[in-house]
Design a protein around this motif. Structure first.
Motif, PDB file in Angstrom:
ATOM      1  N   SER A 151     -10.327  -3.084  11.329  1.00 55.93           N
ATOM      2  CA  SER A 151      -9.335  -1.286  11.005  1.00 55.93           C
ATOM      3  C   SER A 151      -8.689  -2.416  10.011  1.00 55.93           C
ATOM      4  CB  SER A 151      -8.692  -1.017  12.347  1.00 55.93           C
ATOM      5  OG  SER A 151      -7.724  -2.189  13.004  1.00 55.93           O
ATOM      6  N   LEU A 152      -7.098  -1.553   9.530  1.00 57.37           N
ATOM      7  CA  LEU A 152      -5.946  -1.657   8.835  1.00 57.37           C
ATOM      8  C   LEU A 152      -5.391  -1.914   9.893  1.00 57.37           C
ATOM      9  CD1 LEU A 152      -4.566  -1.987   6.701  1.00 57.37           C
ATOM     10  CD2 LEU A 152      -3.715   0.274   7.167  1.00 57.37           C
ATOM     11  N   ALA A 153      -5.078  -1.661  10.855  1.00 55.66           N
ATOM     12  CA  ALA A 153      -4.043  -2.731  12.349  1.00 55.66           C
ATOM     13  C   ALA A 153      -4.945  -3.656  12.354  1.00 55.66           C
ATOM     14  CB  ALA A 153      -4.087  -1.632  13.492  1.00 55.66           C
ATOM     15  N   GLU A 154      -6.050  -4.120  12.220  1.00 50.85           N
ATOM     16  CA  GLU A 154      -6.327  -5.412  12.760  1.00 50.85           C
ATOM     17  C   GLU A 154      -5.884  -6.316  11.461  1.00 50.85           C
ATOM     18  OE1 GLU A 154     -10.107  -5.528  15.600  1.00 50.85           O
ATOM     19  OE2 GLU A 154     -10.326  -4.293  13.281  1.00 50.85           O
ATOM     20  N   ARG A 155      -5.470  -5.883  10.068  1.00 49.25           N
ATOM     21  CA  ARG A 155      -5.836  -6.748   8.841  1.00 49.25           C
ATOM     22  C   ARG A 155      -4.079  -6.660   8.302  1.00 49.25           C
ATOM     23  NH1 ARG A 155     -10.180  -8.301   6.681  1.00 49.25           N
ATOM     24  NH2 ARG A 155      -8.938  -7.959   4.613  1.00 49.25           N
ATOM     25  N   LEU A 185       1.175  -1.418  -0.084  1.00 45.34           N
ATOM     26  CA  LEU A 185       0.213  -0.053  -0.277  1.00 45.34           C
ATOM     27  C   LEU A 185       0.504   1.577   0.132  1.00 45.34           C
ATOM     28  CD1 LEU A 185      -2.867  -0.953   2.543  1.00 45.34           C
ATOM     29  CD2 LEU A 185      -3.328  -1.012   0.230  1.00 45.34           C
ATOM     30  N   THR A 186       0.522   2.378  -0.560  1.00 46.12           N
ATOM     31  CA  THR A 186       1.244   3.352  -1.075  1.00 46.12           C
ATOM     32  C   THR A 186       0.866   4.245   0.967  1.00 46.12           C
ATOM     33  OG1 THR A 186      -0.663   4.532  -1.528  1.00 46.12           O
ATOM     34  CG2 THR A 186       1.101   3.557  -3.427  1.00 46.12           C
ATOM     35  N   PRO A 187       1.440   5.574   1.086  1.00 49.12           N
ATOM     36  CA  PRO A 187       0.883   5.998   2.282  1.00 49.12           C
ATOM     37  C   PRO A 187      -0.384   7.019   1.659  1.00 49.12           C
ATOM     38  CG  PRO A 187       2.973   6.677   1.457  1.00 49.12           C
ATOM     39  CD  PRO A 187       2.893   5.726   0.592  1.00 49.12           C
ATOM     40  N   LYS A 188      -0.220   7.205   0.439  1.00 44.12           N
ATOM     41  CA  LYS A 188      -2.303   7.166   0.998  1.00 44.12           C
ATOM     42  C   LYS A 188      -3.365   6.118   1.208  1.00 44.12           C
ATOM     43  CE  LYS A 188      -5.345   9.633  -2.667  1.00 44.12           C
ATOM     44  NZ  LYS A 188      -6.173   9.309  -1.583  1.00 44.12           N
ATOM     45  N   GLU A 189      -2.858   5.350   0.935  1.00 45.11           N
ATOM     46  CA  GLU A 189      -4.197   4.010   0.882  1.00 45.11           C
ATOM     47  C   GLU A 189      -3.519   4.390   2.002  1.00 45.11           C
ATOM     48  OE1 GLU A 189      -3.866   1.401  -3.957  1.00 45.11           O
ATOM     49  OE2 GLU A 189      -1.637   1.558  -1.906  1.00 45.11           O
ATOM     50  N   VAL A 190      -3.187   4.426   2.632  1.00 49.11           N
ATOM     51  CA  VAL A 190      -2.583   3.650   4.386  1.00 49.11           C
ATOM     52  C   VAL A 190      -4.061   4.425   4.508  1.00 49.11           C
ATOM     53  CG1 VAL A 190      -1.635   3.669   6.565  1.00 49.11           C
ATOM     54  CG2 VAL A 190      -1.022   2.240   4.343  1.00 49.11           C
ATOM     55  N   ALA A 191      -3.309   6.043   4.803  1.00 47.64           N
ATOM     56  CA  ALA A 191      -4.026   6.975   5.228  1.00 47.64           C
ATOM     57  C   ALA A 191      -5.358   6.726   4.776  1.00 47.64           C
ATOM     58  CB  ALA A 191      -3.221   8.541   5.280  1.00 47.64           C
ATOM     59  N   ASP A 192      -5.968   6.726   3.267  1.00 52.73           N
ATOM     60  CA  ASP A 192      -7.377   6.276   3.278  1.00 52.73           C
ATOM     61  C   ASP A 192      -7.756   5.131   3.734  1.00 52.73           C
ATOM     62  OD1 ASP A 192      -7.435   8.459   1.498  1.00 52.73           O
ATOM     63  OD2 ASP A 192      -7.020   7.093  -0.913  1.00 52.73           O
ATOM     64  N   ALA A 193      -7.324   4.201   3.810  1.00 50.56           N
ATOM     65  CA  ALA A 193      -7.973   3.022   4.907  1.00 50.56           C
ATOM     66  C   ALA A 193      -8.247   3.503   6.562  1.00 50.56           C
ATOM     67  CB  ALA A 193      -6.916   2.031   5.070  1.00 50.56           C
ATOM     68  N   LYS A 194      -7.431   4.066   6.893  1.00 50.37           N
ATOM     69  CA  LYS A 194      -7.490   5.034   8.178  1.00 50.37           C
ATOM     70  C   LYS A 194      -8.499   5.240   8.124  1.00 50.37           C
ATOM     71  CE  LYS A 194      -2.892   3.715  10.065  1.00 50.37           C
ATOM     72  NZ  LYS A 194      -1.405   4.767   9.987  1.00 50.37           N
ATOM     73  N   ALA A 195      -9.066   6.072   7.681  1.00 47.06           N
ATOM     74  CA  ALA A 195      -9.694   7.420   7.757  1.00 47.06           C
ATOM     75  C   ALA A 195     -10.896   7.276   7.477  1.00 47.06           C
ATOM     76  CB  ALA A 195      -9.418   8.653   6.275  1.00 47.06           C
ATOM     77  N   ALA A 213     -17.407  -4.135  -4.006  1.00 45.96           N
ATOM     78  CA  ALA A 213     -16.410  -3.446  -4.083  1.00 45.96           C
ATOM     79  C   ALA A 213     -16.197  -4.202  -2.864  1.00 45.96           C
ATOM     80  CB  ALA A 213     -16.924  -1.881  -4.780  1.00 45.96           C
ATOM     81  N   TYR A 214     -14.368  -3.260  -2.876  1.00 46.22           N
ATOM     82  CA  TYR A 214     -13.696  -4.022  -1.866  1.00 46.22           C
ATOM     83  C   TYR A 214     -12.781  -2.232  -1.301  1.00 46.22           C
ATOM     84  CZ  TYR A 214     -14.977  -8.129  -1.772  1.00 46.22           C
ATOM     85  OH  TYR A 214     -15.853  -9.653  -1.590  1.00 46.22           O
ATOM     86  N   ASP A 215     -12.604  -2.295  -0.255  1.00 49.95           N
ATOM     87  CA  ASP A 215     -11.109  -0.641  -0.280  1.00 49.95           C
ATOM     88  C   ASP A 215      -9.620  -0.934  -0.449  1.00 49.95           C
ATOM     89  OD1 ASP A 215     -10.797  -1.639   2.519  1.00 49.95           O
ATOM     90  OD2 ASP A 215     -11.807   0.183   3.532  1.00 49.95           O
ATOM     91  N   THR A 216      -9.400  -0.519   0.143  1.00 50.14           N
ATOM     92  CA  THR A 216      -7.802  -0.777   0.033  1.00 50.14           C
ATOM     93  C   THR A 216      -7.042  -1.390   1.340  1.00 50.14           C
ATOM     94  OG1 THR A 216      -7.375   1.359   1.261  1.00 50.14           O
ATOM     95  CG2 THR A 216      -7.012   2.355  -1.088  1.00 50.14           C
ATOM     96  N   ALA A 217      -7.777  -1.687   2.191  1.00 48.54           N
ATOM     97  CA  ALA A 217      -7.613  -2.329   3.140  1.00 48.54           C
ATOM     98  C   ALA A 217      -8.206  -3.954   2.950  1.00 48.54           C
ATOM     99  CB  ALA A 217      -7.424  -1.743   4.511  1.00 48.54           C
TER     100      ALA A 217
END
Length: 188
Positions: free
Chosen positions: A107-111, A86-96, A156-160
């Motif tokens: 959460s992204l941290a759980e995955r 994941l790019t930093p933007k994709e990480v930020a989008d998933a966290k947001a 449809a699935y998101d970046t996470a």
């Protein structure tokens, strides 16, 4: 009338006969038990995983050549596995994304693994009916949330790799995996 000697001889003969009958019964039951175990052994043995399945119990994947924003598809236990950097933007989008907006809140941290939140490892099987989603290859449709898109029924699935729309009930599954070195991930 029988004499005492004859009575004792008859008792000895009956006792001897009883012991012989007990031995024959025990021998017959033992023989049947061993025969039953021998007959059941192949049936139980055939339920064990075959050698090709055991060989695929875990795989190692070198992720050193996967650039941020890229993903690869590999195979584990005859199922596709997606590994995305994941790019930093994709990480930020998933966290947001607020977890309350998610059908299957994770959460992204759980995955992902601690310290490796940019590496997302999921099974590449849609949780609706088992199709393989798009989004790994360059130019493939990633859907409206930038992750994966299942062409079979429109999930449809998101970046996470979390389900955001469509009929899929849950997120793409995260298999057991660990980083055995900074550039090698072991799945399984």
């Amino acid at each position: 009338m029988a004499t005492l000697e004859e009575t004792n001889a008859a008792k000895v003969e009956a006792d001897h006969s009883l012991r012989r009958r007990d031995f024959i019964n025990i021998a017959a039951v033992s023989f049947a038990g061993v025969g039953g175990a021998v007959a059941v052994l192949p049936l139980v043995n055939q339920m064990s995983p075959s050698a090709d399945v055991l060989a695929l119990a875990s795989i190692e994947v070198d992720v050193s050549k996967i650039q941020p924003g890229q993903a690869i598809k590999t195979s584990w236990r005859k199922q596709p596995v997606f590994i995305r950097n994941l790019t930093p933007k994709e990480v930020a989008d998933a966290k947001a994304v607020p977890l309350s907006e998610l059908r299957d809140p994770q959460s992204l941290a759980e995955r992902t693994k601690p310290g490796k939140e940019n590496w997302l490892v999921t099974l590449g099987v849609c949780t609706h009916l088992g199709c393989v989603p798009l989004g790994v290859g360059e130019g493939e449709n990633r859907g409206p949330f930038g992750g994966y898109f299942c062409p079979c029924h429109g999930s449809a699935y998101d970046t996470a790799a979390r389900i955001r729309s469509g009929p899929a009930p849950t997120n793409l599954l995260v298999p057991e995996y660990e980083f055995t070195s900074p550039t090698v991930v072991t799945i399984g």
